[in-house]
Design an enzyme around this catalytic site. Structure first.
Site, PDB file in Angstrom:
ATOM      1  CG  ASP A   1      -1.986  -1.123   1.158  1.00 18.74           C
ATOM      2  OD1 ASP A   1      -1.956  -1.916   0.204  1.00 18.74           O
ATOM      3  OD2 ASP A   1      -2.807  -1.216   2.090  1.00 18.74           O
TER       4      ASP A   1
ATOM      5  CE  LYS B   1      -4.015  -4.314   1.352  1.00 25.04           C
ATOM      6  NZ  LYS B   1      -4.751  -3.264   2.073  1.00 25.04           N
TER       7      LYS B   1
ATOM      8  CB  CYS C   1      -2.163  -2.933   5.233  1.00 23.57           C
ATOM      9  SG  CYS C   1      -3.895  -2.374   5.109  1.00 23.57           S
TER      10      CYS C   1
END
Ligand code: VGL
Ligand code: ZN
Length: 216
Positions: free
Chosen positions: A19, A117, A162
Site C-alpha cells: 500500500d 484489496k 496492513c
C-alpha cells in the site's frame, strides 16, 4: 537467524510492498506520518529481489470502512460490523482516484503482481491474504504457494495495520516472514504500534532494519 543467512535473496524469496499509495502519504486522505519516507527504502530493497508483489488498497465509493458511510460516526472510531470490530477511516484509496495510485516515486517496474484489496463494499481488508472477516481469501496465498516462495519480506504502509495483518496471516499460513522495519511507517492508533511489536515477537516475525540485510 544471522544476517548472513538472509543477506542474499533468491528464487524462493519475495518482497511484498504494501500500500505505498498517495492517500497514505503526507497530504493524502489517510496520511501515515512520514509515510513517503518508505519510498526510497522500498525502491532500493526491491532492486535486490527478483520477485516482488505490490498491494493496493482499492475501495469502492461508500465502502463500509469509511466513517462517511455511517451517519453520526467519525473517523478513527471503532464500530461493530457483521464480522467483528472495524475501525472507521476517512474516505481513502477510492478505486481509480489519484489518492489510490501508487506514490509517483515508487519505482519497481519488475513487480509481477499487484493485489488489490478492500474491493468488496461490505468487507475491509487489511491483510493482503485474507479480508477482515478473516476467511475470505484474496488469492495471494495460492499465488505465493504456486510460485514456490517460502520467505516473504514485507515493507510499506501502514506497519500497524496492513503490514501487520499481512505478516500475521502469512506466518499462520506457514511462510517464513520478515518485516523490514525502516521500509515501514505506522499510524499508531490506540496502542496499535505496541500491539504490533508484541504480536510479531510472539509469532516469530523478525522486524529488522534494512541494514541488517547485508547487501548480498
Ligand atoms: C490501511 C487503514 C485502512 C493500510 C488501509 O494500508 O494500512 N489502513 N486501509
Ligand atoms: Zn483501506
Amino acid at each position: 537467524m544471522s544476517a548472513n543467512e538472509i543477506a542474499t535473496f533468491g528464487v524462493h524469496d519475495v518482497l511484498i510492498v504494501v500500500d505505498v499509495q498517495n492517500d497514505f502519504c503526507p497530504s493524502g486522505a489517510l496520511a501515515v506520518p512520514r509515510g513517503d519516507e518508505v519510498v526510497p527504502v522500498v525502491n532500493g530493497l526491491a532492486a535486490r529481489f527478483r520477485n516482488v508483489v505490490l498491494t493496493q488498497d482499492w475501495h469502492p465509493r461508500r465502502h463500509l470502512s469509511f466513517a462517511s458511510s455511517h451517519p453520526g460516526r467519525q473517523p478513527f472510531e471503532t464500530i461493530a460490523v457483521p464480522y467483528g470490530p472495524q475501525v472507521l477511516w476517512p474516505d481513502h484509496c477510492v478505486q481509480g482516484t489519484p489518492g489510490a495510485a501508487f506514490h509517483d516515486a515508487l519505482d519497481i517496474p519488475h513487480a509481477a503482481l499487484v493485489v488489490r484489496k478492500g474491493t468488496d463494499r461490505a468487507i475491509d481488508s487489511y491483510s493482503a491474504l485474507y479480508e477482515n472477516d478473516r476467511k475470505t481469501p484474496t488469492g495471494l496465498t495460492g499465488y505465493l504457494r504456486e510460485r514456490g516462495f517460502s520467505r516473504l519480506f514485507l515493507a510499506g504502509l501502514a506497519l500497524d495495520f496492513c503490514v501487520r495483518y499481512s505478516a500475521e496471516d502469512a506466518r499462520r499460513e506457514g511462510f517464513t516472514v520478515f518485516v523490514v522495519e525502516d521500509g515501514c511507517r505506522g499510524i499508531d492508533l490506540g496502542g496499535s504500534m505496541a500491539a504490533t511489536r508484541q504480536s510479531f515477537a510472539s509469532l516469530g516475525i523478525p522486524c529488522l532494519a534494512m541494514a541488517e540485510f547485508a547487501a548480498g
